[in-house]
Design an enzyme around this catalytic site. Structure first.
Site, PDB file in Angstrom:
ATOM      1  NE  ARG A 122      -3.993   0.464   1.570  1.00  8.94           N
ATOM      2  CZ  ARG A 122      -5.244   0.428   1.998  1.00  8.94           C
ATOM      3  NH1 ARG A 122      -5.587   1.048   3.111  1.00  8.94           N
ATOM      4  NH2 ARG A 122      -6.166  -0.241   1.338  1.00  8.94           N
ATOM      5  CG  HIS A 149      -8.076   0.058  -3.557  1.00  5.24           C
ATOM      6  ND1 HIS A 149      -7.325  -1.047  -3.233  1.00  5.24           N
ATOM      7  CD2 HIS A 149      -8.817   0.340  -2.446  1.00  5.24           C
ATOM      8  CE1 HIS A 149      -7.602  -1.416  -1.983  1.00  5.24           C
ATOM      9  NE2 HIS A 149      -8.497  -0.590  -1.492  1.00  5.24           N
ATOM     10  CD  GLN A 152     -12.809  -2.091  -1.972  1.00  5.50           C
ATOM     11  OE1 GLN A 152     -12.136  -2.099  -0.960  1.00  5.50           O
ATOM     12  NE2 GLN A 152     -14.024  -2.635  -2.010  1.00  5.50           N
ATOM     13  CG  ASP A 240     -13.572   6.023  -1.685  1.00  7.84           C
ATOM     14  OD1 ASP A 240     -13.676   5.820  -0.452  1.00  7.84           O
ATOM     15  OD2 ASP A 240     -12.488   5.953  -2.294  1.00  7.84           O
ATOM     16  CB  CYS A 278     -13.888   0.803  -1.066  1.00 10.29           C
ATOM     17  SG  CYS A 278     -13.330   2.492  -0.693  1.00 10.29           S
ATOM     18  NE  ARG A 306     -10.145  -5.538  -0.735  1.00  8.97           N
ATOM     19  CZ  ARG A 306      -9.464  -4.559  -0.132  1.00  8.97           C
ATOM     20  NH1 ARG A 306     -10.118  -3.581   0.476  1.00  8.97           N
ATOM     21  NH2 ARG A 306      -8.141  -4.527  -0.168  1.00  8.97           N
TER      22      ARG A 306
END
Ligand code: CP
Ligand code: NVA
Length: 320
Positions: A122, A149, A152, A240, A278, A306
């Protein structure tokens, strides 16, 4: 297989299968990962969360999880994924590594490749991820950058299909910031054949090159500043945070983004849509309690998936 996914690293061994972005991997491979994830999820229904899958494909293997910024879901789901696959995970905070004191990314990647079988990163900056992958001799997985991402969005595709069936031909509406998650959804629209309309404030629209590339690949991507127009007829409404990790000016942004809030009045224009986010959510900002806790919301399945989809991604990367 797209070339970027099979980039040969600095070593002289066979090509390494990185999972960096959804536009860099062949669509049929991505579909295979989704179907594998669905099958693995079904196969372990009712089993204890920490129970190892019957085939224990990663016995003796180690995944490093390297974080330059915060995480709840990504961190836990990858760790549990490795346990279920029979392997082990090491969770690393980049700030407490020599990396945080200036050790070269190339050296870190080369050294870590001697200790572990795969690395999830990340990163604050997407270039850190790609530089690491260029120098790693083991698969590198994008666990979120400022640009994208992909893990996700693989979970999002899986979750959408669990609730609504084949994603091909579906219409997605994205509300708010044209950010990293939006970019991976745009990549996915081209790969899985769904349409997307994004309603974003002027100046916060998704990267124009990402939109153009997806459009050239045949995806139907619409941009608007009208939230109602975006959600009308949608099968899925997604939003988001308005201020992603590493972005400044939350208060100023809040004022600009308020018209893009996903609330009950907006969802009334998309009565057949599911709602996804997410997480983490900023309740009262990008989404109201009534929507995120309401009957159209599928956020907890999305979060759970996930785990399942990342198991399939790990197996794809490591050829298991
Ligand atoms: N959605 C997601 O990546 O969550 P975390 O930041 O908690 O990992
Ligand atoms: N866009 C958000 C996603 C968090 C999972 C961020 O980058 O902070």
């Amino acid at each position: 297989m797209a070339e970027a996914a099979l980039k040969t690293s600095s070593g002289s061994g066979p090509p390494v299968r990185h999972f960096l972005d959804l536009d860099a991997i062949d669509g049929a491979e991505l579909r295979g990962i989704i179907e594998h994830a669905k099958a693995m999820k079904a196969a372990r229904a009712g089993r204890a969360k920490g129970a190892v899958d019957a085939d224990a494909p990663f016995a003796g293997e180690v995944l490093a999880l390297l974080f330059e910024k915060s995480s709840t879901r990504t961190r836990i789901s990858f760790d549990v994924a490795m346990r279920q696959l029979g392997g082990q995970a090491i969770v690393l905070d980049a700030g407490t590594m020599q990396l945080g004191r200036g050790e070269a990314i190339a050296d870190t990647a080369s050294v870590m490749s001697r200790y572990v079988d795969a690395v999830m990163i990340r990163a604050n900056n997407h270039r850190m991820l790609t530089a690491f992958a260029e120098h790693a001799d083991v698969p590198v997985i994008n666990g979120l950058t400022d640009l994208s991402h992909p893990c996700q969005v693989m979970a999002d595709v899986m979750t959408y299909e669990e609730h609504k069936g084949d994603i091909a031909g579906a219409r997605f509406a994205w509300l708010g910031d044209g950010n990293n998650v939006a970019h991976s959804l745009i990549h996915a629209a081209a790969q899985f054949g769904f349409a997307m309309t994004l309603a974003c404030p002027e100046g916060d629209q998704p990267d124009a090159d990402i939109v153009a590339t997806a459009t050239d690949a045949g995806a139907e991507i619409g941009l608007t500043d009208d939230p109602v127009a975006a959600v009308r007829g949608a099968h899925c409404v997604v939003t988001d945070t308005w201020t992603s990790m590493g972005v400044d000016g939350a208060e100023e942004r809040r004022g600009r983004f308020l018209p893009y809030q996903v609330n009950e009045a907006l969802m009334a224009h998309a009565p057949d849509a599911v709602f996804m986010h997410c997480l983490p959510a900023h309740r009262g900002d990008e989404v109201t309690d009534g929507v995120i806790d309401g009957p159209q919301s599928i956020i907890l399945d999305e979060a759970e998936n996930r785990l399942h989809v990342q198991k399939a991604i790990l197996r794809w990367c490591l050829g298991a």
